[in-house]
Design a protein around this motif. Structure first.
Motif, PDB file in Angstrom:
ATOM      1  N   SER B 135       0.830  -1.214   0.000  1.00 51.44           N
ATOM      2  CA  SER B 135       0.000   0.000   0.000  1.00 51.44           C
ATOM      3  C   SER B 135       0.858   1.254   0.000  1.00 51.44           C
ATOM      4  O   SER B 135       0.569   2.224  -0.703  1.00 51.44           O
ATOM      5  CB  SER B 135      -0.906   0.032   1.240  1.00 51.44           C
ATOM      6  N   ARG B 136       1.907   1.216   0.817  1.00 51.11           N
ATOM      7  CA  ARG B 136       2.792   2.382   0.855  1.00 51.11           C
ATOM      8  C   ARG B 136       3.450   2.608  -0.500  1.00 51.11           C
ATOM      9  O   ARG B 136       3.573   3.744  -0.973  1.00 51.11           O
ATOM     10  CB  ARG B 136       3.869   2.199   1.927  1.00 51.11           C
ATOM     11  N   LEU B 137       3.894   1.532  -1.123  1.00 47.98           N
ATOM     12  CA  LEU B 137       4.524   1.665  -2.434  1.00 47.98           C
ATOM     13  C   LEU B 137       3.517   2.179  -3.468  1.00 47.98           C
ATOM     14  O   LEU B 137       3.852   3.016  -4.312  1.00 47.98           O
ATOM     15  CB  LEU B 137       5.101   0.317  -2.882  1.00 47.98           C
ATOM     16  N   GLU B 138       2.307   1.657  -3.379  1.00 45.53           N
ATOM     17  CA  GLU B 138       1.264   2.085  -4.310  1.00 45.53           C
ATOM     18  C   GLU B 138       1.020   3.587  -4.201  1.00 45.53           C
ATOM     19  O   GLU B 138       0.970   4.304  -5.205  1.00 45.53           O
ATOM     20  CB  GLU B 138      -0.026   1.306  -4.013  1.00 45.53           C
ATOM     21  N   LEU B 139       0.886   4.054  -2.966  1.00 48.66           N
ATOM     22  CA  LEU B 139       0.602   5.471  -2.762  1.00 48.66           C
ATOM     23  C   LEU B 139       1.759   6.349  -3.244  1.00 48.66           C
ATOM     24  O   LEU B 139       1.560   7.373  -3.906  1.00 48.66           O
ATOM     25  CB  LEU B 139       0.319   5.726  -1.276  1.00 48.66           C
ATOM     26  N   LEU B 140       2.960   5.913  -2.927  1.00 49.36           N
ATOM     27  CA  LEU B 140       4.143   6.649  -3.367  1.00 49.36           C
ATOM     28  C   LEU B 140       4.190   6.711  -4.893  1.00 49.36           C
ATOM     29  O   LEU B 140       4.404   7.767  -5.503  1.00 49.36           O
ATOM     30  CB  LEU B 140       5.397   5.955  -2.831  1.00 49.36           C
ATOM     31  N   SER B 141       3.938   5.576  -5.487  1.00 45.77           N
ATOM     32  CA  SER B 141       3.949   5.471  -6.947  1.00 45.77           C
ATOM     33  C   SER B 141       2.907   6.389  -7.565  1.00 45.77           C
ATOM     34  O   SER B 141       3.184   7.129  -8.523  1.00 45.77           O
ATOM     35  CB  SER B 141       3.658   4.014  -7.304  1.00 45.77           C
ATOM     36  N   LYS B 142       1.709   6.360  -7.009  1.00 45.54           N
ATOM     37  CA  LYS B 142       0.615   7.184  -7.514  1.00 45.54           C
ATOM     38  C   LYS B 142       0.978   8.661  -7.420  1.00 45.54           C
ATOM     39  O   LYS B 142       0.738   9.430  -8.347  1.00 45.54           O
ATOM     40  CB  LYS B 142      -0.651   6.881  -6.706  1.00 45.54           C
ATOM     41  N   THR B 143       1.566   9.032  -6.282  1.00 46.06           N
ATOM     42  CA  THR B 143       1.915  10.437  -6.087  1.00 46.06           C
ATOM     43  C   THR B 143       2.946  10.897  -7.101  1.00 46.06           C
ATOM     44  O   THR B 143       2.818  11.972  -7.696  1.00 46.06           O
ATOM     45  CB  THR B 143       2.465  10.657  -4.663  1.00 46.06           C
ATOM     46  N   LEU B 144       3.944  10.091  -7.329  1.00 49.07           N
ATOM     47  CA  LEU B 144       4.974  10.461  -8.303  1.00 49.07           C
ATOM     48  C   LEU B 144       4.381  10.539  -9.705  1.00 49.07           C
ATOM     49  O   LEU B 144       4.685  11.454 -10.474  1.00 49.07           O
ATOM     50  CB  LEU B 144       6.126   9.447  -8.276  1.00 49.07           C
TER      51      LEU B 144
END
Lengths: 232, 232
Positions: B135-144
């Motif tokens: 989930s953390r990676l997903e959110l980071l990815s989405k933000t970038l």
DNA sequence: ACCTGAACACCGTTCAAGT
DNA sequence: ACCTGAACACCGTTCAAGT
């Protein structure tokens, strides 16, 4: 520390003929060096969990407790094996003025040394810093200083680079160990693609151009460090 | 996976009066949740080496082998404990357009979560990625992505940030564990100051403004990533 | 469905003893 | 100075058995 360098090997040429069959089978005497070298072999072959005082003694053809004459304990073996693997063979003095190229070279060499012994990266952050590790830090520090990085910023720069290299190498080494796991992870991810659409789409977990990714990311970091210096 | 959520707790209010003294001493039934929660307690208290199936069972008031009904093996316990500690409680959707601020916040939260459980950082890179980590990676990815980072660069950016955060946190957590060792290391360094003049002079090993160093280094890295995007 | 104890094949290290 | 075996207090996990 125990005594080093017994002179045993020096008379080998003389009696080679007298005990031709038996001699090569008999083990040389124990020594710190032999223990460390064998520990590295064992770690390379079996990983961190594979290093056992008993197995180590087996490989050396000695009793377990004999090791403790030359070495404090298992922790000590780890420290010694780790530092022995991180010896820096590059030039100890930086002559070129391409500080960025020098830094990149030093850090890629560091990474490569650790990847040659995949157990080393994850061990390094929690072990004492041996002479070879300190030498690398010293050289890196000197290079950054000579390049004109302000005294106040050198430590931040070193730690940032250290952090980046450690993180990259530890990640690389552990992902590498389990190819099946990686495939399984991506499968699980694909099954859950509604929950993690972005990283599923970008195939984050399948990206395996590790060297290229390392280099690009290091480039970004150095861009940041360099830009900052240019600005003041 | 085993069944979860036994209904045991729901009738507690009713018979509280009937077994007032004994009841609080009797353990609730084993469950995956209890095992994981207790494993985290044990890890917090004793570190990675302190987690033992036998000790864990002791704390839970059960036989060792009872654990194996709920959990595959010790590895499984590590995976579950790790993921449970990395739950992200921040906003799951990024509304502001300050992508840099959002990224910094997510990564500082990540670091803080790991430092609250110092064993977690060094464990993370070699364990399977659980749902909270993904989930953390997903959110980071989405933000970038939303910030306009090109698809081709998102993975490099994520891995660079991941590497940096992991390296920084692992280093911090392990240096923190051994204050004596750090003092001893600096002493040894001072004794050898001719061999390592630069890092001795900059007091690299004594620098302990970890938070500040982390933030500055992250800033440099983001400068690099941002600058690169602005250029194309 | 859930829990258990005995048993197996391991660990690192202390100690008292050998040469 | 260097090496050793027995013993201690641990490990994770299999298995056959209990309820």
């Amino acid at each position: 520390m125990a005594a080093k360098r017994s002179g045993a090997r020096s008379k080998r040429g003389i009696n080679e003929r007298l005990q031709p069959v038996q001699e090569p089978r008999s083990e040389p005497p124990l020594s710190r060096e032999r223990i460390v070298a064998t520990a590295v072999e064992l770690l390379d072959a079996q990983g961190v969990d594979g290093l056992t005082m008993r197995r180590l003694a087996d490989r050396l053809g000695s009793g377990v407790m004999s090791l403790y004459w030359h070495v404090d304990n298992k922790e000590d073996v780890f420290d010694l094996a780790l530092d022995s693997v991180l010896e820096y063979r590059g030039p100890q003095i930086v002559k070129s003025r391409d500080w960025r190229g020098e830094v990149v070279h030093m850090l890629e060499d560091w990474r490569a040394s650790m990847l040659r012994h995949p157990w080393s990266a994850s061990l390094l952050p929690r072990r004492a810093l041996g002479p070879n590790i300190l030498s690398r830090l010293e050289l890196l520090s000197k290079t950054l200083s000579r390049a004109g990085v302000a005294d106040a910023d050198v430590n931040v720069a070193i730690w940032s680079l250290w952090n980046y290299v450690m993180g990259a190498t530890i990640t690389r080494a552990s992902f590498d160990l389990s190819d099946d796991d990686r495939a399984a992870a991506q499968q699980r991810l694909t099954r859950l693609s509604e929950r993690y659409p972005t990283i599923e789409h970008s195939r984050l977990l399948l990206d395996n151009d590790w060297g290229g990714t390392f280099r690009k990311g290091l480039g970004f970091l150095l861009d940041g460090l360099l830009q900052d210096e240019a600005e003041r």
